[in-house]
Motif scaffolding. Structure first.
Motif, PDB file in Angstrom:
ATOM      1  N   ILE A  93      -0.093   4.059  -2.792  1.00 30.36           N
ATOM      2  CA  ILE A  93      -0.690   5.318  -2.381  1.00 30.36           C
ATOM      3  C   ILE A  93      -0.068   6.509  -3.105  1.00 30.36           C
ATOM      4  CG2 ILE A  93       0.834   5.643  -0.378  1.00 30.36           C
ATOM      5  CD1 ILE A  93      -1.607   6.779   1.112  1.00 30.36           C
ATOM      6  N   PRO A  97      -0.411   3.983   7.721  1.00 28.95           N
ATOM      7  CA  PRO A  97      -1.051   4.553   6.519  1.00 28.95           C
ATOM      8  C   PRO A  97      -1.525   5.987   6.744  1.00 28.95           C
ATOM      9  CG  PRO A  97      -1.762   2.296   6.824  1.00 28.95           C
ATOM     10  CD  PRO A  97      -0.956   2.654   8.043  1.00 28.95           C
ATOM     11  N   CYS A 123      -7.070   1.951   1.103  1.00 28.05           N
ATOM     12  CA  CYS A 123      -6.012   1.202   1.784  1.00 28.05           C
ATOM     13  C   CYS A 123      -6.585  -0.073   2.366  1.00 28.05           C
ATOM     14  CB  CYS A 123      -5.399   2.051   2.894  1.00 28.05           C
ATOM     15  SG  CYS A 123      -4.003   1.273   3.719  1.00 28.05           S
ATOM     16  N   TYR A 155       0.841  -1.199   0.000  1.00 27.24           N
ATOM     17  CA  TYR A 155       0.000   0.000   0.000  1.00 27.24           C
ATOM     18  C   TYR A 155       0.879   1.252   0.000  1.00 27.24           C
ATOM     19  CZ  TYR A 155       1.026   1.702   4.695  1.00 27.24           C
ATOM     20  OH  TYR A 155       1.671   2.235   5.778  1.00 27.24           O
ATOM     21  N   ALA A 156       2.059   1.161   0.642  1.00 23.12           N
ATOM     22  CA  ALA A 156       2.935   2.309   0.791  1.00 23.12           C
ATOM     23  C   ALA A 156       3.644   2.669  -0.510  1.00 23.12           C
ATOM     24  CB  ALA A 156       3.961   2.049   1.896  1.00 23.12           C
ATOM     25  N   TYR A 203     -10.449   3.454   3.947  1.00 20.11           N
ATOM     26  CA  TYR A 203      -9.865   2.249   4.507  1.00 20.11           C
ATOM     27  C   TYR A 203     -10.869   1.104   4.431  1.00 20.11           C
ATOM     28  CZ  TYR A 203      -6.352   5.480   6.194  1.00 20.11           C
ATOM     29  OH  TYR A 203      -5.371   6.424   6.259  1.00 20.11           O
TER      30      TYR A 203
END
Length: 375
Positions: free
Chosen positions: A243, A300, A255, A239-240, A318
């Motif tokens: 994003i 996040p 996320c 996800y990092a 989320y």
């Protein structure tokens, strides 16, 4: 092959780069030096004899994943384009083909891999072939074959051919019973994914072969690695990466982890530098065969807030994915990398602010070059 017949780790000086010569460190009593007496094999012997001791011949398996191409570029700058061979089972891009040697190599094909190592006089092996955490849970049988059988193939070949071998481990090698804040190098691990189990297996097998036969095995536990130049590959920390792409393409990101899920992270430039510095370090500097390396730790929500300083319109929602959330909740929130800092001088360059600034700049530049809109 009979493993018990040979002791085969080259001495530290054999691969020590020229800029490290003349340096010394005291770390307690002298460590045993191992010697290697390779079996005469014609072309292999001639090539190794002709290779400068400070100019290794490097083979990278799984080279088309997130890390291989970037590491190859760095090593080619140091040792020459022809001395670093990238390999994978996937078709490379035109850019990869023009950048240096590339070969097809399946880590499950022992005979083909052996021919590749012998015919090219390989002295360093970087083993990146693996299925990552979330992908591995979706296909346990394949993950077991690639991550464990493939590992045994390269370990056996490294032992047989006196190679210095690097096998990365991961944050995923820890489990819910491990210390989480921070996780030290040596502690209870007991991971709950096939990916993590295979990595602990690799750490222990490499350490065993080092102590019993002198294999020059080296391993770093990577945190989540963040790069602008590769797409997410099925890891829990991906996800990092996504994003940043979403922030500059649509301005929206969903996320799959809770907003308060804290995990260790690292810029890919720091990851590559740690790997190269660790491979260069003389054996006498190393008190361990597997080290944690750390740079930063964030959630996040924290990375989203930092991105909004540059892209104020970013909207994050989320929707927790049960599998990935379970995996993340079993991992450490921080690494203790004090041994790496003490033994071979590891220090990261990027913190969260620098990471976010560099990622946004790089992805914006890449999208502009490709004629894509930027949010």
């Amino acid at each position: 092959m009979t493993l018990g017949m040979r002791v085969c780790a080259p001495t530290a000086a054999a691969f020590r780069p020229s800029y490290l010569r003349g340096l010394s460190r005291a770390h307690g009593p002298p460590r045993r030096d191992f010697t290697c007496s390779p079996r005469p094999t014609g072309r292999w012997t001639r090539q190794v004899a002709a290779t400068r001791p400070d100019r290794p011949r490097v083979l990278i398996t799984g080279g088309l994943g997130q890390l291989g191409s970037g590491l190859a570029e760095i090593l080619r700058q140091q040792y020459g384009k022809e001395n670093v061979i990238l390999s994978d089972i996937k078709k490379p891009s035109a850019h990869v083909l023009s950048s240096g040697p590339f070969v097809y190599a399946d880590v499950l094909d022992y005979k083909q891999l052996r021919e590749l190592i012998v015919n090219n006089g390989v002295t360093w092996l970087v083993h990146y072939s693996a299925l990552l955490s979330a992908v591995g849970e979706a296909n346990v049988a394949l993950a077991r074959k690639i991550n464990i059988t493939g590992l045994h193939n390269v370990l056996d070949l490294a032992l047989e051919n006196c190679l210095r071998i690097f096998v990365p481990s991961t944050i995923g090698a820890f489990g819910p019973s491990s210390p989480r804040d921070p996780a030290p190098d040596l502690c209870i691990q007991r991971p709950q994914t096939i990916y993590g189990v295979s990595k602990v297996h690799g750490e222990l097998m490499g350490e065993y072969l080092h102590h019993k036969y002198g294999l020059d095995f080296r391993c770093l536990r990577y945190p989540g690695v963040i790069s602008a130049h590769t797409h997410p590959g099925g890891g829990t920390t991906d996800y990092a990466i996504q994003i940043f792409h979403d922030a500059l393409s649509t301005g929206r990101h969903e996320c799959y982890l809770r907003p308060d899920t804290r995990l260790p992270m690292m810029h890919i430039a720091d990851c590559h530098r740690a790997t190269v510095e660790f491979m260069h370090a003389p054996q006498s500097w190393l008190s361990l065969r597997t080290y944690n390396i750390d740079a930063m730790s964030f959630t996040p929500e924290e990375v989203a807030d930092e991105i909004r300083k540059h892209v104020p319109q970013l909207r994050v929602t989320y929707k927790s994915d049960p599998v990935r959330q379970m995996i993340a909740d079993s991992w450490p929130v921080r690494f203790d990398d004090s041994n790496a800092r003490r033994d071979w001088g590891w220090t990261p360059v990027y913190g969260l602010e620098g990471l976010v600034s560099d990622m946004l700049h790089s992805i914006r530049e890449k999208r502009t070059d490709e004629g894509l809109p930027v949010s």
